[in-house]
Design an enzyme around this catalytic site. Structure first.
Site, short mmCIF file in Angstrom:
data_model
loop_
_atom_site.label_atom_id
_atom_site.label_comp_id
_atom_site.label_asym_id
_atom_site.label_seq_id
_atom_site.Cartn_x
_atom_site.Cartn_y
_atom_site.Cartn_z
N ARG B 71 -25.04 3.78 20.45
CA ARG B 71 -25.81 3.09 21.49
C ARG B 71 -26.48 4.07 22.45
O ARG B 71 -27.45 3.73 23.11
CB ARG B 71 -24.94 2.05 22.21
CG ARG B 71 -24.60 0.86 21.31
CD ARG B 71 -23.78 -0.20 22.01
NE ARG B 71 -22.42 0.25 22.25
CZ ARG B 71 -21.38 0.01 21.45
NH1 ARG B 71 -21.55 -0.69 20.34
NH2 ARG B 71 -20.18 0.46 21.76
N GLU B 108 -6.89 5.93 21.95
CA GLU B 108 -5.64 5.25 22.27
C GLU B 108 -4.59 5.57 21.21
O GLU B 108 -3.44 5.90 21.50
CB GLU B 108 -5.90 3.75 22.38
CG GLU B 108 -4.75 2.96 22.97
CD GLU B 108 -5.06 1.47 23.06
OE1 GLU B 108 -4.26 0.75 23.65
OE2 GLU B 108 -6.11 1.04 22.50
#
Lengths: 174, 184
Positions: B71, B108
């Site tokens: 993006r 994560e």
């Protein structure tokens, strides 16, 4: 790398062509990869590239520019901004959040899939499809189908580079 | 979704903020995904977004705009074109052809990796890093490191959206961050 000889050649095209780098044996042996990142490192060449597309599509009532992930995201948005059209990213599976439609297409070995958001495009939209390069045409063909399934009219496909030796699977109109 | 209240707010920001769509539970349960594709469907909002960045960076001798896949490829190039800078794509592994440098960063669960072409950037280059959103700042931090390893000076990071509770702003090696909208 040469510019197209079968049309009157804009003087900017030679400079654009010369800024594209060929990387041998990428992503696998035997493939001569057309690398546009060197074009992007040349602000004049990049601007000329976008300008050539914008000049062609200004005043043609294009309402949608659809860019194919990921290098179509580099060339599509500047065109969309300049002509006042919506920009629609066409993406690999599971990247777009929310509801999508999917179009499968054939690879050398196996298949891949392109997705578009439901609601991005409506009947009456006039669309361009943009990518950096057309090889076999498989991805562009899938992109056209997605847009047409949503009711848009695909006016043209626009790429920086064509590999004309590869068999293309677009209809003759394109 | 709100424009930043701790600065004098440009009137275009409210319209930009209102075009961003939140998609719950994507890519996994519990995550409220900030979807900029609806901003891109609004030509005025998209133009205003780019204009706000271009106005900030014009005349600042920025020579490189680095965009983070994918993006960042949507917002970075229009900025680069408008200010006359090189555009450098920072990509996931094995996407860039030719010689690259790599920077690993922590997710994560596990790690990921960002790559940049060798030779894209030189000492003396003044760089912006552009992405649609900053969350934990891990990806932006990796981007800053790649540019600095190549000798560039990272002037600022620019994102459309910040998730301030994730404190990504503190993970940018002291580099400033400019954003248009905050999402709490």
């Amino acid at each position: 790398m040469s510019a197209c000889k079968d049309r009157e050649q804009d003087p900017r095209i030679e400079g654009i062509a010369s800024s594209i780098r060929v990387v041998p044996n990428f992503p696998k042996p035997g493939i001569m990869f057309q690398d546009i990142t060197t074009l992007l490192l040349d602000p004049k060449a990049f601007k000329n590239t976008v300008d050539l597309f914008v000049e062609r599509y200004t005043g043609k009532d294009i309402t949608v520019v659809a860019g194919i992930e990921a290098r179509g995201f580099i060339f599509g948005p500047p065109i969309a901004l300049a002509i006042g059209a919506k920009f629609i990213p066409l993406r690999k599976p599971r990247k777009l959040p929310g509801e999508v439609i999917s179009e499968e297409y054939v690879l050398e070995y196996g298949t891949d899939c392109l997705q578009m958001h439901i609601g991005a495009v409506q009947p009456g939209d006039r669309a361009l499809v943009v990518d950096d390069l057309i090889a076999t045409g498989g991805t562009l063909c899938a992109a056209i189908k997605l847009l047409e399934r949503a009711g848009a009219e695909v006016v043209e496909c626009a790429c920086v580079i064509e590999l004309p030796e590869l068999k293309k699977r677009l209809t003759p109109n394109y």
